[in-house]
Design a protein around this motif. Structure first.
Motif, mmCIF file in Angstrom:
data_model
loop_
_atom_site.group_PDB
_atom_site.id
_atom_site.type_symbol
_atom_site.label_atom_id
_atom_site.label_comp_id
_atom_site.label_asym_id
_atom_site.label_seq_id
_atom_site.Cartn_x
_atom_site.Cartn_y
_atom_site.Cartn_z
ATOM 1 N N LEU A 66 0.798 -1.222 0.000
ATOM 2 C CA LEU A 66 0.000 0.000 0.000
ATOM 3 C C LEU A 66 0.832 1.274 0.000
ATOM 4 C CD1 LEU A 66 -2.903 -1.105 2.348
ATOM 5 C CD2 LEU A 66 -2.877 -0.989 -0.129
ATOM 6 N N THR A 67 2.143 1.132 -0.196
ATOM 7 C CA THR A 67 2.989 2.313 -0.310
ATOM 8 C C THR A 67 2.638 3.078 -1.581
ATOM 9 O OG1 THR A 67 4.765 1.112 0.784
ATOM 10 C CG2 THR A 67 5.384 3.114 -0.408
ATOM 11 N N ILE A 68 2.542 4.413 -1.470
ATOM 12 C CA ILE A 68 2.278 5.216 -2.661
ATOM 13 C C ILE A 68 3.524 5.196 -3.538
ATOM 14 C CG2 ILE A 68 1.773 7.533 -3.515
ATOM 15 C CD1 ILE A 68 -0.574 6.235 -2.105
ATOM 16 N N ILE A 69 3.354 4.802 -4.796
ATOM 17 C CA ILE A 69 4.472 4.793 -5.742
ATOM 18 C C ILE A 69 4.252 5.920 -6.736
ATOM 19 C CG2 ILE A 69 5.558 3.554 -7.638
ATOM 20 C CD1 ILE A 69 5.282 1.016 -6.200
ATOM 21 N N ASP A 70 5.188 6.858 -6.778
ATOM 22 C CA ASP A 70 5.084 7.948 -7.741
ATOM 23 C C ASP A 70 6.447 8.194 -8.369
ATOM 24 O OD1 ASP A 70 6.334 8.973 -5.551
ATOM 25 O OD2 ASP A 70 4.842 10.511 -5.114
ATOM 26 N N VAL A 71 6.471 9.091 -9.345
ATOM 27 C CA VAL A 71 7.712 9.438 -10.038
ATOM 28 C C VAL A 71 8.036 10.887 -9.704
ATOM 29 C CG1 VAL A 71 8.876 9.630 -12.263
ATOM 30 C CG2 VAL A 71 7.151 7.836 -11.922
ATOM 31 N N LYS A 72 9.159 11.110 -9.020
ATOM 32 C CA LYS A 72 9.585 12.461 -8.655
ATOM 33 C C LYS A 72 10.716 12.885 -9.594
ATOM 34 C CE LYS A 72 8.370 12.371 -3.748
ATOM 35 N NZ LYS A 72 7.702 11.067 -3.678
ATOM 36 N N THR A 76 15.652 21.806 -14.464
ATOM 37 C CA THR A 76 16.554 22.901 -14.102
ATOM 38 C C THR A 76 15.857 23.955 -13.248
ATOM 39 O OG1 THR A 76 16.043 23.961 -16.213
ATOM 40 C CG2 THR A 76 18.047 22.627 -16.109
ATOM 41 N N LYS A 77 14.541 24.110 -13.426
ATOM 42 C CA LYS A 77 13.830 25.167 -12.694
ATOM 43 C C LYS A 77 12.608 24.671 -11.930
ATOM 44 C CE LYS A 77 15.082 28.657 -16.151
ATOM 45 N NZ LYS A 77 14.548 29.614 -17.167
ATOM 46 N N GLY A 78 12.404 23.372 -11.900
ATOM 47 C CA GLY A 78 11.176 22.901 -11.275
ATOM 48 C C GLY A 78 11.258 21.532 -10.635
ATOM 49 N N ILE A 79 10.196 21.214 -9.909
ATOM 50 C CA ILE A 79 10.027 19.917 -9.259
ATOM 51 C C ILE A 79 8.710 19.345 -9.772
ATOM 52 C CG2 ILE A 79 9.699 18.736 -7.054
ATOM 53 C CD1 ILE A 79 11.156 21.192 -5.768
ATOM 54 N N ILE A 80 8.754 18.131 -10.293
ATOM 55 C CA ILE A 80 7.556 17.513 -10.857
ATOM 56 C C ILE A 80 7.293 16.189 -10.145
ATOM 57 C CG2 ILE A 80 6.444 16.634 -12.954
ATOM 58 C CD1 ILE A 80 8.425 18.357 -14.571
ATOM 59 N N ASN A 81 6.047 15.996 -9.751
ATOM 60 C CA ASN A 81 5.639 14.738 -9.134
ATOM 61 C C ASN A 81 4.520 14.130 -9.971
ATOM 62 O OD1 ASN A 81 5.899 12.915 -6.719
ATOM 63 N ND2 ASN A 81 3.714 13.350 -6.630
ATOM 64 N N VAL A 82 4.725 12.884 -10.427
ATOM 65 C CA VAL A 82 3.715 12.194 -11.237
ATOM 66 C C VAL A 82 3.179 11.025 -10.424
ATOM 67 C CG1 VAL A 82 3.200 11.081 -13.434
ATOM 68 C CG2 VAL A 82 5.060 12.764 -13.303
ATOM 69 N N GLU A 83 1.855 10.978 -10.273
ATOM 70 C CA GLU A 83 1.227 9.933 -9.464
ATOM 71 C C GLU A 83 0.043 9.362 -10.216
ATOM 72 O OE1 GLU A 83 -1.237 9.741 -5.259
ATOM 73 O OE2 GLU A 83 0.504 11.063 -5.388
ATOM 74 N N ILE A 84 -0.141 8.051 -10.126
ATOM 75 C CA ILE A 84 -1.288 7.416 -10.764
ATOM 76 C C ILE A 84 -2.095 6.682 -9.707
ATOM 77 C CG2 ILE A 84 0.051 5.345 -11.398
ATOM 78 C CD1 ILE A 84 -1.736 5.296 -14.003
ATOM 79 N N GLN A 85 -3.425 6.858 -9.749
ATOM 80 C CA GLN A 85 -4.313 6.227 -8.781
ATOM 81 C C GLN A 85 -5.453 5.536 -9.518
ATOM 82 O OE1 GLN A 85 -3.954 5.782 -5.634
ATOM 83 N NE2 GLN A 85 -2.153 7.073 -5.365
ATOM 84 N N LEU A 86 -5.636 4.252 -9.231
ATOM 85 C CA LEU A 86 -6.713 3.497 -9.876
ATOM 86 C C LEU A 86 -8.051 3.738 -9.190
ATOM 87 C CD1 LEU A 86 -4.990 0.050 -10.576
ATOM 88 C CD2 LEU A 86 -4.996 2.127 -11.946
ATOM 89 N N ASN A 87 -8.029 4.008 -7.888
ATOM 90 C CA ASN A 87 -9.255 4.227 -7.128
ATOM 91 C C ASN A 87 -9.085 5.415 -6.201
ATOM 92 O OD1 ASN A 87 -10.944 1.691 -7.809
ATOM 93 N ND2 ASN A 87 -8.961 0.849 -7.231
ATOM 94 N N ARG A 88 -10.187 6.062 -5.899
ATOM 95 C CA ARG A 88 -10.152 7.277 -5.088
ATOM 96 C C ARG A 88 -9.742 6.988 -3.648
ATOM 97 N NH1 ARG A 88 -11.974 12.453 -4.646
ATOM 98 N NH2 ARG A 88 -12.926 12.535 -6.706
ATOM 99 N N TYR A 89 -8.849 7.816 -3.134
ATOM 100 C CA TYR A 89 -8.519 7.834 -1.723
ATOM 101 C C TYR A 89 -9.357 8.921 -1.054
ATOM 102 C CZ TYR A 89 -4.427 4.759 -1.709
ATOM 103 O OH TYR A 89 -3.599 3.662 -1.765
#
Length: 292
Positions: A66-72, A76-89
């Motif tokens: 159940l650990t949240i797996i995302d891509v951080k 050069t100028k920003g921080i991006i976090n990509v997350e995918i969720q199959l069902n609503r939390y």
């Protein structure tokens, strides 16, 4: 990768473990960059030093289901976090805001210099996140509700809702990528691989992952755990409704008994007789009497 039977079905790219295996690997950074460019409008030079903060590793354990797996990602100028969720939390929107707030406050500043790196969250969902419209891609920023003026561009949220993706191509590269993430059959993957070279590479990675027994085990475990979480939440909610109904009935019966006790007291009936007929405690009947 382990040599296995070629007949094994393809894994689903939307399972978070598989998504990160494809888009969160240093070996596939060109795939990640192509996907980000299909979503974001940021200068090309921001991708010069693109870095995956927490690259995908096969050290994942089945019991970390159940650990949240995302891509951080750092540009050069920003921080991006990509997350995918199959069902609503529960409180998904607040959780996203909390994550953005941490990324903002964790940035170092000196003296009066509050220059921030832009923090972007890309949330991919396999459910309806926003009921108000049918757009599969939406963007949220700080802006004036009266004039539309943007107060700050320091944060940005992109929502990508797979369930709203149109069946037909809409002339955007983003459609190709989300169709890839959403797809589950070989025909769709083959079609997409012919349209975009880096999707072809992503499809190759997916086929390789699908033949690896350990990856299949982990993916199956995470998908099963996600459905278990949903089932538990639904059962808890249903149980809460049932308990609420029970409590409501009990409360209604109690109110009826109190109303009956009042009428009996007004008829000068004895406390003992009232207690016997209503099953209310004598102490409660006495309090009711004192209030009349």
């Amino acid at each position: 990768m382990t040599d296995t039977n070629e007949d094994k079905p393809l894994l689903k790219p939307k399972i978070d473990l598989i998504f990160k295996s494809i888009f969160g690997s240093i070996a596939n950074i060109d795939i990640l960059e192509a996907f980000l460019k299909s979503v974001l409008i940021i200068p090309e030079d921001e991708y010069i030093n693109i870095e995956i903060v927490d690259p995908f590793s096969k050290i994942e354990k089945i019991n970390d289901k159940l650990t949240i797996i995302d891509v951080k990602v750092h540009t050069t100028k920003g921080i991006i976090n990509v997350e995918i969720q199959l069902n609503r939390y529960t409180d998904m929107e607040d959780r996203i805001i909390f994550g953005i707030s941490k990324a903002v406050t964790n940035q170092k500043h000196s003296g009066n210099d509050y220059k921030l790196k832009k923090v972007i969250t890309i949330l991919i969902t396999d459910y309806i996140l926003i009921d108000e419209h049918g757009q599969y891609h939406d963007i949220f920023r700080y802006h004036s509700e009266k004039t539309g003026y943007t107060f700050s561009q320091s944060t940005e949220i992109h929502t990508l809702e797979l369930s709203k993706l149109p069946e037909d191509y809409d002339n955007s590269n983003l459609w190709y990528w989300l169709k890839f993430v959403k797809s589950e059959n070989e025909e769709d993957f083959e079609m997409l691989a012919d349209k975009e070279p880096l999707i072809k590479k992503a499809y190759g990675v997916l086929k390789e992952l699908s033949q690896d027994e350990q990856t299949r085990l982990l993916a199956d475990a995470r998908e099963a755990a996600e459905w278990d979480r949903v089932a538990i939440a639904r059962n808890a909610k249903a149980e809460g409704v049932r308990e609420g109904i029970k409590e409501g009935i009990k409360e209604g019966i109690k109110e009826e008994k109190i109303s009956l006790a009042k009428k009996m007291l007004m008829q000068s009936m004895s406390l003992e007789l009232i207690q016997s007929l209503t099953e209310l405690p004598i102490e409660m009947i006495e309090k009711i009497k004192n209030k009349l």
